[in-house]
Motif scaffolding. Structure first.
Motif, short mmCIF file in Angstrom:
data_model
loop_
_atom_site.label_atom_id
_atom_site.label_comp_id
_atom_site.label_asym_id
_atom_site.label_seq_id
_atom_site.Cartn_x
_atom_site.Cartn_y
_atom_site.Cartn_z
N LEU A 165 -17.89 -10.37 64.09
CA LEU A 165 -17.89 -10.09 65.51
C LEU A 165 -17.56 -8.61 65.76
N VAL A 166 -18.21 -8.05 66.76
CA VAL A 166 -18.02 -6.65 67.15
C VAL A 166 -17.59 -6.62 68.61
N ALA A 167 -16.47 -5.97 68.90
CA ALA A 167 -15.97 -5.92 70.27
C ALA A 167 -16.85 -5.03 71.14
N LEU A 168 -17.06 -5.45 72.38
CA LEU A 168 -17.84 -4.68 73.33
C LEU A 168 -16.93 -3.91 74.28
N PRO A 169 -17.25 -2.66 74.55
CA PRO A 169 -16.51 -1.92 75.58
C PRO A 169 -16.70 -2.60 76.94
N GLU A 170 -15.68 -2.55 77.78
CA GLU A 170 -15.78 -3.18 79.09
C GLU A 170 -16.94 -2.61 79.91
N ALA A 171 -17.25 -1.33 79.68
CA ALA A 171 -18.30 -0.69 80.47
C ALA A 171 -19.70 -1.09 80.04
N MET A 172 -19.84 -1.74 78.89
CA MET A 172 -21.17 -2.09 78.39
C MET A 172 -21.55 -3.49 78.87
N SER A 173 -22.70 -3.60 79.51
CA SER A 173 -23.16 -4.89 80.01
C SER A 173 -23.62 -5.76 78.85
N TYR A 174 -23.61 -7.07 79.09
CA TYR A 174 -24.12 -7.99 78.07
C TYR A 174 -25.60 -7.75 77.81
N THR A 175 -26.34 -7.42 78.85
CA THR A 175 -27.77 -7.18 78.69
C THR A 175 -28.02 -6.01 77.74
N THR A 176 -27.26 -4.93 77.92
CA THR A 176 -27.38 -3.78 77.02
C THR A 176 -26.97 -4.16 75.60
N ALA A 177 -25.85 -4.87 75.49
CA ALA A 177 -25.32 -5.23 74.17
C ALA A 177 -26.25 -6.15 73.39
N ALA A 178 -27.03 -6.96 74.11
CA ALA A 178 -27.91 -7.91 73.42
C ALA A 178 -28.99 -7.20 72.60
N SER A 179 -29.30 -5.95 72.95
CA SER A 179 -30.32 -5.22 72.19
C SER A 179 -29.75 -4.52 70.96
N LEU A 180 -28.43 -4.54 70.79
CA LEU A 180 -27.82 -3.77 69.71
C LEU A 180 -27.89 -4.47 68.36
N GLY A 181 -27.70 -5.79 68.35
CA GLY A 181 -27.48 -6.49 67.09
C GLY A 181 -28.62 -6.45 66.11
N CYS A 182 -29.84 -6.40 66.60
CA CYS A 182 -30.99 -6.36 65.69
C CYS A 182 -31.74 -5.05 65.84
N ARG A 183 -32.46 -4.89 66.94
CA ARG A 183 -33.38 -3.76 67.03
C ARG A 183 -32.68 -2.41 67.06
N PHE A 184 -31.70 -2.23 67.92
CA PHE A 184 -31.09 -0.91 68.04
C PHE A 184 -30.24 -0.58 66.82
N ALA A 185 -29.41 -1.52 66.39
CA ALA A 185 -28.59 -1.27 65.20
C ALA A 185 -29.46 -1.10 63.96
N THR A 186 -30.50 -1.90 63.84
CA THR A 186 -31.42 -1.76 62.72
C THR A 186 -32.07 -0.38 62.73
N ALA A 187 -32.51 0.05 63.91
CA ALA A 187 -33.13 1.38 64.02
C ALA A 187 -32.12 2.48 63.71
N PHE A 188 -30.87 2.31 64.16
CA PHE A 188 -29.85 3.33 63.93
C PHE A 188 -29.62 3.52 62.43
N ARG A 189 -29.45 2.43 61.71
CA ARG A 189 -29.23 2.56 60.27
C ARG A 189 -30.49 3.07 59.57
N ALA A 190 -31.68 2.65 60.03
CA ALA A 190 -32.92 3.11 59.41
C ALA A 190 -33.08 4.61 59.55
N VAL A 191 -32.75 5.15 60.72
CA VAL A 191 -32.92 6.58 60.98
C VAL A 191 -31.76 7.40 60.41
N VAL A 192 -30.54 6.97 60.69
CA VAL A 192 -29.36 7.77 60.33
C VAL A 192 -28.87 7.47 58.92
#
Length: 350
Positions: A131-158
């Protein structure tokens, strides 16, 4: 609870009542507030993943609140706002011990190894490791894109791609993961050329920082040449963010000398690569498979400062009742941007 279920691969899905999940020892149950619709879910429904046991509930890109925890969970309690990596690790195998949870030897994936997040609640095992804690300012809708596509892209690029400021980065396929890669590479100071067949996807890629765009439909048969022209000799780093033989080959052929290809999209049927280029150009061929929970802070820090805006990738929201048709449609075309499902809200795409 209500959930999207399929009884057979490639057969119609439906929304029905199923038993509520209960937390396993060391695990947790998450009330799903938002979950992404991803091409990986389509691959699962098509039968491309051997881990799936029928009947099945897909969905793996999720954010929500902890509803309950099992015995032995030390770091989480009901009400905590969380997201989950695409790859859930055991936390104890040799790969996990060396910090490579994304290739855990006993990895689990909600929506694949067990029922997933196209539902009102989803179980997650080994909660303290995943489990990864979410900042209070981050919406659930935004966070839902992090676990696969955004995080996957981040590690792929960086991580795997080792992007550096001023380098040319080619992104082949500008769906959710591809647009994420465009945004991340641009935020890291790279020059990005985006490749897709969809004018809408290329328009979004420019919005998110692409300096050049290649219409793959108009340049059929010469995509790699177009990328090499746009980059003055080829990309330093190129990603296949779609997962198709043509995009994979084009990505490798787009590279300049000592360039790096990162395969992000799944290729269940494999591909014949132009290996004749590998040795004389000293190319690197790399894979990238999600991102471990402990690697999230660097990405989260860039989101917190506004350097990364994953919220801008979300282009539509739908309810559970819209999922069967939307998932089946991924077989013909991926929508531009990210579609998010809100299981507890009656949202329609109509």
């Amino acid at each position: 609870m209500r959930a999207v279920v399929f009884e057979e691969f490639r057969k119609p899905l439906d929304v029905r009542e199923v038993p509520d999940p209960v937390p396993s020892p060391g695990g947790a149950v998450i009330r799903v507030e938002a979950t992404g619709l991803c091409r990986s879910d389509w691959h699962g429904w098509m039968g491309h993943d051997s881990d799936i046991t029928l009947p099945h509930v897909p969905g793996h890109e999720l954010a929500g609140a902890v509803a309950s925890v099992g015995d032995g969970v030390a770091n989480w309690r009901p009400g905590d706002r969380v997201t989950v990596p695409f790859i859930c690790a055991c936390g104890r195998c040799p790969a996990c011990i060396r910090g490579a949870q994304q290739v855990c030897e006993r990895q689990e994936q909600p929506g694949f190894t067990h029922w997933g997040s196209f539902a009102e609640y989803v179980p997650v095992h080994h909660a303290d490791a995943n489990l990864v804690a979410l900042p209070e300012a981050m919406s659930y809708t935004t966070a839902a894109s992090l676990g696969c596509r955004f995080a996957t892209a981040f590690r792929a690029v960086v991580g795997q791609g080792r992007v550096r400021p001023g380098e040319w980065v080619a992104v082949h396929g500008c769906g959710g993961v591809g647009l994420s890669a465009v945004m991340i590479a641009a935020a890291c100071g790279a020059r990005v050329v985006a490749v897709d067949v969809s004018p809408r996807a290329l328009e979004l890629a420019r919005t998110f920082g692409a300096e050049a765009c290649v219409d793959a439909a108009a340049r059929a048969g010469s995509v790699a040449e177009a990328v090499r022209e746009a980059t003055g000799g080829g990309a330093h780093l190129s990603l296949d963010a779609l997962g198709a033989p043509a995009t994979c080959v084009n990505s490798v052929q787009s590279l300049r000398r000592q360039g790096r290809h990162v395969q992000v999209g799944l290729l269940p049927a494999g591909v014949h690569l132009p290996m004749d280029r590998l040795v004389p150009l000293e190319l690197e061929i790399l894979g990238s498979h999600g991102m471990a929970a402990h690697d999230y802070p660097e990405m989260m820090a860039m989101v917190a400062t506004g350097a990364l805006r994953p919220d801008r990738l979300v282009t539509s929201a739908i309810g559970l009742d819209d999922v069967p048709a939307a998932l089946a449609a991924l077989g013909t075309a991926s929508p531009a941007g990210v579609t998010v499902i809100t299981p507890h809200t009656a949202v329609s795409s109509a």
